[in-house]
Scaffold this motif. Structure first.
Motif, PDB file in Angstrom:
ATOM      1  N   ILE A   1       0.762  -1.090  -0.022  1.00  0.00           N
ATOM      2  CA  ILE A   1       0.091   0.061   0.036  1.00  0.00           C
ATOM      3  C   ILE A   1       0.827   1.172   0.081  1.00  0.00           C
ATOM      4  CG2 ILE A   1      -1.597   1.415   1.434  1.00  0.00           C
ATOM      5  CD1 ILE A   1      -2.531  -1.308   2.215  1.00  0.00           C
ATOM      6  N   ASN A   2       0.694   2.116  -0.873  1.00  0.00           N
ATOM      7  CA  ASN A   2       0.989   3.588  -0.963  1.00  0.00           C
ATOM      8  C   ASN A   2       0.751   4.221   0.391  1.00  0.00           C
ATOM      9  OD1 ASN A   2       1.714   6.385  -1.195  1.00  0.00           O
ATOM     10  ND2 ASN A   2       1.889   6.031  -3.307  1.00  0.00           N
ATOM     11  N   PRO A   3       1.621   4.431   1.250  1.00  0.00           N
ATOM     12  CA  PRO A   3       0.912   5.173   2.507  1.00  0.00           C
ATOM     13  C   PRO A   3       0.458   6.622   2.387  1.00  0.00           C
ATOM     14  CG  PRO A   3       3.401   4.964   2.762  1.00  0.00           C
ATOM     15  CD  PRO A   3       2.842   4.214   1.556  1.00  0.00           C
ATOM     16  N   VAL A   4       1.221   7.198   1.530  1.00  0.00           N
ATOM     17  CA  VAL A   4       0.525   8.730   1.224  1.00  0.00           C
ATOM     18  C   VAL A   4      -0.683   8.596   0.576  1.00  0.00           C
ATOM     19  CG1 VAL A   4       1.093  10.739  -0.093  1.00  0.00           C
ATOM     20  CG2 VAL A   4       3.065   9.631   0.979  1.00  0.00           C
ATOM     21  N   ALA A   5      -1.014   7.470  -0.385  1.00  0.00           N
ATOM     22  CA  ALA A   5      -2.316   7.524  -1.083  1.00  0.00           C
ATOM     23  C   ALA A   5      -3.221   7.189  -0.015  1.00  0.00           C
ATOM     24  CB  ALA A   5      -2.165   6.740  -2.282  1.00  0.00           C
ATOM     25  N   TRP A   6      -2.930   6.121   0.774  1.00  0.00           N
ATOM     26  CA  TRP A   6      -4.112   5.723   1.694  1.00  0.00           C
ATOM     27  C   TRP A   6      -4.242   6.802   2.579  1.00  0.00           C
ATOM     28  CZ3 TRP A   6      -6.473   1.466   2.263  1.00  0.00           C
ATOM     29  CH2 TRP A   6      -7.374   1.189   3.325  1.00  0.00           C
ATOM     30  N   GLU A   7      -3.451   7.611   3.105  1.00  0.00           N
ATOM     31  CA  GLU A   7      -3.623   8.832   4.012  1.00  0.00           C
ATOM     32  C   GLU A   7      -4.452   9.739   3.341  1.00  0.00           C
ATOM     33  OE1 GLU A   7      -1.551  11.777   6.812  1.00  0.00           O
ATOM     34  OE2 GLU A   7      -0.114  10.767   5.677  1.00  0.00           O
TER      35      GLU A   7
ATOM     36  N   THR B   1     -13.964   1.034   5.262  1.00  0.00           N
ATOM     37  CA  THR B   1     -14.492   0.742   3.879  1.00  0.00           C
ATOM     38  C   THR B   1     -14.434   1.643   2.851  1.00  0.00           C
ATOM     39  OG1 THR B   1     -15.657  -0.876   4.871  1.00  0.00           O
ATOM     40  CG2 THR B   1     -16.441  -0.396   2.751  1.00  0.00           C
ATOM     41  N   LEU B   2     -14.958   2.965   3.234  1.00  0.00           N
ATOM     42  CA  LEU B   2     -14.854   4.102   2.304  1.00  0.00           C
ATOM     43  C   LEU B   2     -13.527   4.347   1.921  1.00  0.00           C
ATOM     44  CD1 LEU B   2     -16.491   6.096   0.595  1.00  0.00           C
ATOM     45  CD2 LEU B   2     -16.475   7.777   2.676  1.00  0.00           C
ATOM     46  N   THR B   3     -12.500   4.618   2.772  1.00  0.00           N
ATOM     47  CA  THR B   3     -11.076   4.630   2.474  1.00  0.00           C
ATOM     48  C   THR B   3     -10.605   3.663   1.397  1.00  0.00           C
ATOM     49  OG1 THR B   3     -10.651   5.609   4.531  1.00  0.00           O
ATOM     50  CG2 THR B   3      -8.733   4.726   3.548  1.00  0.00           C
ATOM     51  N   LYS B   4     -11.089   2.250   1.726  1.00  0.00           N
ATOM     52  CA  LYS B   4     -10.605   1.219   0.639  1.00  0.00           C
ATOM     53  C   LYS B   4     -10.929   1.512  -0.742  1.00  0.00           C
ATOM     54  CE  LYS B   4     -10.169  -2.773   3.584  1.00  0.00           C
ATOM     55  NZ  LYS B   4     -10.773  -4.040   4.044  1.00  0.00           N
ATOM     56  N   ILE B   5     -12.423   1.945  -0.812  1.00  0.00           N
ATOM     57  CA  ILE B   5     -12.972   2.345  -2.136  1.00  0.00           C
ATOM     58  C   ILE B   5     -12.307   3.440  -2.944  1.00  0.00           C
ATOM     59  CG2 ILE B   5     -15.194   3.287  -3.120  1.00  0.00           C
ATOM     60  CD1 ILE B   5     -16.735   1.759  -1.015  1.00  0.00           C
ATOM     61  N   LEU B   6     -12.078   4.549  -2.129  1.00  0.00           N
ATOM     62  CA  LEU B   6     -11.358   5.662  -2.701  1.00  0.00           C
ATOM     63  C   LEU B   6      -9.907   5.520  -2.962  1.00  0.00           C
ATOM     64  CD1 LEU B   6     -12.816   8.611  -0.396  1.00  0.00           C
ATOM     65  CD2 LEU B   6     -13.637   7.982  -2.586  1.00  0.00           C
ATOM     66  N   TYR B   7      -9.446   4.627  -2.268  1.00  0.00           N
ATOM     67  CA  TYR B   7      -7.887   3.897  -2.583  1.00  0.00           C
ATOM     68  C   TYR B   7      -7.856   3.367  -3.792  1.00  0.00           C
ATOM     69  CZ  TYR B   7      -3.294   1.946  -2.101  1.00  0.00           C
ATOM     70  OH  TYR B   7      -2.156   1.763  -2.352  1.00  0.00           O
TER      71      TYR B   7
ATOM     72  N   GLN C   1      -2.900   7.860  -8.651  1.00  0.00           N
ATOM     73  CA  GLN C   1      -2.308   9.236  -9.029  1.00  0.00           C
ATOM     74  C   GLN C   1      -0.967   9.246  -8.956  1.00  0.00           C
ATOM     75  OE1 GLN C   1      -4.621  11.576 -10.002  1.00  0.00           O
ATOM     76  NE2 GLN C   1      -5.864   9.646  -9.910  1.00  0.00           N
ATOM     77  N   SER C   2      -0.203   9.800  -9.785  1.00  0.00           N
ATOM     78  CA  SER C   2       1.364  10.037  -9.697  1.00  0.00           C
ATOM     79  C   SER C   2       1.744  11.559  -9.549  1.00  0.00           C
ATOM     80  CB  SER C   2       1.845   9.613 -11.010  1.00  0.00           C
ATOM     81  OG  SER C   2       1.323  10.380 -12.240  1.00  0.00           O
TER      82      SER C   2
END
Length: 90
Positions: free
Chosen positions: A5-11, A76-82, A89-90
């Motif tokens: 998991i990309n921690p920045v993207a997850w946050e 769950t919403l975080t998983k969907i958006l991630y 995103q780059s």
């Protein structure tokens, strides 16, 4: 979800999910996702939600299938958006 998991993207996904959940107009995952999509522009692709018991959240060619619908919650919403937006995103 993938094992790395990309921690920045997850946050970023978690911050967005929290903001959407705090919005009293929205009541369920579909409402939250449609509100999120309304802030994006055409360069991100078309967004939609389809299906009944197992909704499919789509953005461009990325999608996330919510196999076990539950009460809306942050994780769950975080998983969907991630899955549909932030990790791509780059």
């Amino acid at each position: 979800m993938e094992t790395t998991i990309n921690p920045v993207a997850w946050e970023n996904a978690e911050i967005t999910a929290y903001a959407l959940i705090e919005n009293p107009k929205n009541q369920n995952f579909i409402d939250y996702y449609l509100a999120f999509g309304s802030y994006l522009d055409k360069k991100h692709g078309e967004f939609s939600v389809s299906g009944g018991q197992t909704p499919k959240f789509k953005l461009g060619d990325k999608f996330y299938v919510l196999e076990e619908p539950t009460q809306p919650n942050l994780e769950t919403l975080t998983k969907i958006l991630y899955e549909v937006f932030y990790k791509h995103q780059s």
